[in-house]
Design an enzyme around this catalytic site. Structure first.
Site, short mmCIF file in Angstrom:
data_model
loop_
_atom_site.label_atom_id
_atom_site.label_comp_id
_atom_site.label_asym_id
_atom_site.label_seq_id
_atom_site.Cartn_x
_atom_site.Cartn_y
_atom_site.Cartn_z
N ARG A 145 41.29 32.20 30.11
CA ARG A 145 42.46 30.87 30.49
C ARG A 145 43.84 31.83 30.42
O ARG A 145 44.67 31.31 30.16
CB ARG A 145 42.56 29.87 29.52
CG ARG A 145 42.03 30.44 27.97
CD ARG A 145 42.64 29.42 26.84
NE ARG A 145 41.71 28.26 26.78
CZ ARG A 145 41.19 27.65 25.69
NH1 ARG A 145 41.30 28.42 24.67
NH2 ARG A 145 40.52 26.66 25.85
N VAL A 146 43.76 33.18 31.16
CA VAL A 146 45.00 33.82 31.18
C VAL A 146 46.04 33.08 32.32
O VAL A 146 45.59 32.61 33.15
CB VAL A 146 44.92 35.17 31.52
CG1 VAL A 146 44.24 35.81 30.10
CG2 VAL A 146 44.00 35.47 32.70
N LYS A 157 52.45 31.04 43.28
CA LYS A 157 53.31 30.37 42.28
C LYS A 157 54.42 31.52 42.09
O LYS A 157 54.34 32.45 42.60
CB LYS A 157 52.72 30.23 41.01
CG LYS A 157 51.84 31.42 40.41
CD LYS A 157 51.36 31.08 38.91
CE LYS A 157 52.32 31.66 37.95
NZ LYS A 157 51.86 31.68 36.66
N LYS A 169 36.46 24.90 30.56
CA LYS A 169 37.34 25.78 31.52
C LYS A 169 37.69 24.76 32.60
O LYS A 169 38.63 24.95 32.95
CB LYS A 169 36.51 27.06 32.05
CG LYS A 169 37.14 27.79 33.19
CD LYS A 169 38.22 28.49 32.64
CE LYS A 169 39.18 28.80 33.65
NZ LYS A 169 40.48 29.29 33.63
N TYR A 195 41.46 40.50 39.06
CA TYR A 195 42.84 39.90 38.40
C TYR A 195 42.12 39.91 36.85
O TYR A 195 42.78 39.78 35.88
CB TYR A 195 43.32 38.76 38.77
CG TYR A 195 44.08 39.00 39.89
CD1 TYR A 195 45.57 39.02 39.64
CD2 TYR A 195 43.81 38.85 41.10
CE1 TYR A 195 46.46 39.36 40.60
CE2 TYR A 195 44.77 39.15 42.33
CZ TYR A 195 45.83 39.42 41.99
OH TYR A 195 46.81 39.55 43.00
N CYS A 219 42.33 29.14 41.13
CA CYS A 219 41.68 28.26 39.83
C CYS A 219 41.92 26.76 40.11
O CYS A 219 40.97 26.11 40.30
CB CYS A 219 42.21 28.62 38.40
SG CYS A 219 41.91 30.31 38.25
N1 NAD Z 1 42.81 35.08 38.58
C1 NAD Z 1 42.84 34.23 37.58
O1 NAD Z 1 43.98 34.04 36.92
C2 NAD Z 1 41.87 33.56 36.61
C3 NAD Z 1 41.99 32.73 35.48
C4 NAD Z 1 41.02 32.47 34.67
C5 NAD Z 1 39.57 32.73 35.41
N2 NAD Z 1 39.57 33.15 36.58
C6 NAD Z 1 38.23 33.37 37.18
O2 NAD Z 1 37.67 34.59 36.96
C7 NAD Z 1 36.64 34.87 38.15
C8 NAD Z 1 37.46 36.25 38.80
O3 NAD Z 1 38.90 36.08 39.38
P1 NAD Z 1 39.60 37.16 39.87
O4 NAD Z 1 41.12 36.54 40.00
O5 NAD Z 1 39.56 38.38 38.97
O6 NAD Z 1 39.01 37.42 41.31
P2 NAD Z 1 39.29 38.81 41.97
O7 NAD Z 1 39.06 38.16 43.53
O8 NAD Z 1 40.70 39.29 41.79
O9 NAD Z 1 38.07 39.97 41.63
C9 NAD Z 1 36.75 39.48 41.81
C10 NAD Z 1 36.48 41.06 42.10
O10 NAD Z 1 35.02 41.06 42.21
C11 NAD Z 1 34.55 42.15 43.19
N3 NAD Z 1 33.18 41.68 43.46
C12 NAD Z 1 32.75 40.90 44.30
N4 NAD Z 1 31.40 40.87 44.00
C13 NAD Z 1 31.10 42.06 43.37
C14 NAD Z 1 29.92 42.44 43.07
N5 NAD Z 1 28.49 42.13 43.06
N6 NAD Z 1 29.72 43.65 41.99
C15 NAD Z 1 31.13 44.40 41.76
N7 NAD Z 1 32.30 43.77 42.09
C16 NAD Z 1 32.23 42.53 43.07
C17 NAD Z 1 35.40 41.85 44.35
O11 NAD Z 1 35.57 42.78 45.32
C18 NAD Z 1 36.89 41.36 43.76
O12 NAD Z 1 37.55 42.81 43.56
C19 NAD Z 1 36.85 33.86 39.13
O13 NAD Z 1 35.61 33.12 38.96
C20 NAD Z 1 38.20 33.24 38.72
O14 NAD Z 1 38.08 31.77 38.84
C21 NAD Z 1 40.56 34.04 37.18
#
Ligand code: NAD
Length: 415
Positions: free
Chosen positions: A152-153, A315, A204, A11, A258
């Site tokens: 912070r999206v 949500k 964060k 995401y 989060c």
């Molecule tokens: N989703 C949100 O709204 C949001 C907002 C702010 C911050 N974050 C933070 O951002 C980070 C990522 O969140 P996300 O929602 O994108 O997670 P996600 O699970 O959607 O995506 C993570 C991706 O990383 C891949 N991955 C894992 N290990 C890997 C590696 N070694 N090499 C390459 N790819 C790998 C996974 O297969 C997965 O597709 C988290 O720490 C989260 O807390 C998320």
């Protein structure tokens, strides 16, 4: 042209990769999940986010983005992998460590490494920095640059907020923060503020913890109002008319990747006991079971009751079911011998999920509204009334209009 390698096409990583690819960088997206790689390589997305398809297709057609399982030598490396909680309620940093290990062999002098994954304070310096240093003998801030750039999206509005939100960028030194800021300035219209690694990491966590504490306050108000037989939604609506009050809404629990996770990261390495943050976390975690208890009470006079849950994502208006309290509610109700069916037009692949709304509602004794997707407004209450065996609605989001619902003969229960 600078080459950026982003690890994690989820995401956060995927939209960020597309933005950079459309704003002057050559981007390599690295992913370990084969299904995601296959989809992306055939020009299809695995995430349902408004406008993400447009920016992805633009980058894909212009050949500015490639997806691979393997890291390649690049100028900048961004780590955007998941950071879930383990069962001890500590950050599972294995994904971050694996990602750092995957890039260490490709690092050369002058490279920039950016951690985007949310993590406990100290992770960028002590975990990522140490892995790189041990693998290369390079010193962060001297031989290569190290930065933490939190995201912070708002899910459901990621593409817009990625561009328009202000950002906090931390660096192990000023030059690291400045180099990272230059990358984000290619597409961010919001202001960018520079600070240290640890402040950026903490900011964060503080933001999401603030929201968790606010929701816990609101949930506690709901429980107290229930004793007083007062409508908590009305209380909050009026209280929020005060110019310095902004209480969030109560609900059936806090989900997502989060908000239920990040408060534990703040508490992870500290000695202070009995914190407000932990108490609030526990209040929010107790909500799904409170919903279950009330559901059981509403159904107490029915034989072989059936509950229909509307909405499974954590949500409204998103497809993301990560940490959704709906899991707990469904499991608990099922264990109590209640038949559960669920309908969610946003979500695919979820146990108990029915794609057919009518089938989910047929002969049901209670409609439990778990999240208020806009799409649920399109389903007429008359239709719902026609399909159900007993007309009960338990609304955990103040979604339906009580008087409309009651006019159709429903009994209406509100959190
Ligand atoms: N989703 C949100 O709204 C949001 C907002 C702010 C911050 N974050 C933070 O951002 C980070 C990522 O969140 P996300 O929602 O994108 O997670 P996600 O699970 O959607 O995506 C993570 C991706 O990383 C891949 N991955 C894992 N290990 C890997 C590696 N070694 N090499 C390459 N790819 C790998 C996974 O297969 C997965 O597709 C988290 O720490 C989260 O807390 C998320």
């Amino acid at each position: 042209m600078e080459k950026i390698c982003i690890l994690g096409m989820g995401y956060i990583g995927m939209p960020t990769a597309c933005m950079l690819a459309n704003n002057g960088y050559e981007v390599l997206g690295v992913e370990v999940n084969d299904k995601i790689i296959d989809k992306l390589n055939s020009g299809e997305l695995h995430i349902n986010e408004p406008d993400l398809d447009k920016i992805f297709l633009k980058a894909y057609k212009n050949k500015k983005i490639r997806i691979s399982t393997k890291v390649e030598k690049s100028d900048v490396y961004i780590i955007a992998v998941q950071t879930p909680l383990n069962i001890q309620k500590k950050a599972d940093l294995n994904y971050v460590m694996n990602a750092a290990n995957m890039i260490k062999d490709f690092i050369h002098k002058g490279n920039l490494i950016i951690l985007e994954s949310t993590c406990p304070p100290g992770t960028t310096r002590d975990i990522v920095g140490n892995i790189i240093e041990r693998g290369t003998l390079f010193k962060a801030g001297i031989d290569y640059f190290l930065s933490f750039c939190p995201e912070r999206v708002l899910p459901g509005n990621i593409v817009y907020e990625l561009v328009n939100n202000d950002r906090i960028i931390g660096g192990i030194n000023k030059e690291s923060a400045e180099r990272a800021a230059k990358i984000y300035k290619s597409f961010v219209k919001g202001k960018i503020y520079l600070t240290s690694l640890e402040v950026a990491e903490f900011v964060k966590l503080a933001e999401n913890t603030f929201r968790d504490v606010n929701v816990a306050f609101s949930n506690e108000l709901a429980l107290i109002c229930e004793e007083y037989k007062i409508n908590v939604w009305e209380v909050i609506r009026f209280a929020n008319m005060h110019p310095r009050v902004n209480i969030l809404n109560p609900g059936p629990g806090v989900g997502g990747h989060c908000i239920p996770v990040d408060p534990w990261f703040i508490l992870e390495n500290i000695d202070i006991k009995d914190t407000l943050i932990e108490k609030c976390r526990n209040i929010n975690d107790s909500m799904p079971l409170k919903i279950v208890m009330r559901t059981v009470y509403i159904l107490k006079d029915y034989k072989n009751p059936k509950v229909t849950i509307f909405g499974l994502s954590y949500k409204e208006n998103v497809d993301d079911t990560r940490e959704s309290p709906a899991f707990i509610i469904i499991n608990e109700l099922t264990e109590k011998g209640i038949n559960v069916s669920a309908y969610d037009p946003m979500v695919v692949n979820f146990e108990y999920l029915l794609s057919d709304m009518e089938e989910a509602l047929r002969d049901s004794d209670l409609l439990l509204l778990f999240v208020g997707h806009h799409k649920f407004k399109e389903i007429s209450l008359e239709k719902i009334a026609e399909l159900m065996r007993n007309k009960n609605i338990f609304d955990t989001r103040n979604f339906y209009d009580k008087s409309c619902v009651e006019k159709l003969g429903f009994k209406y229960y509100l959190i």
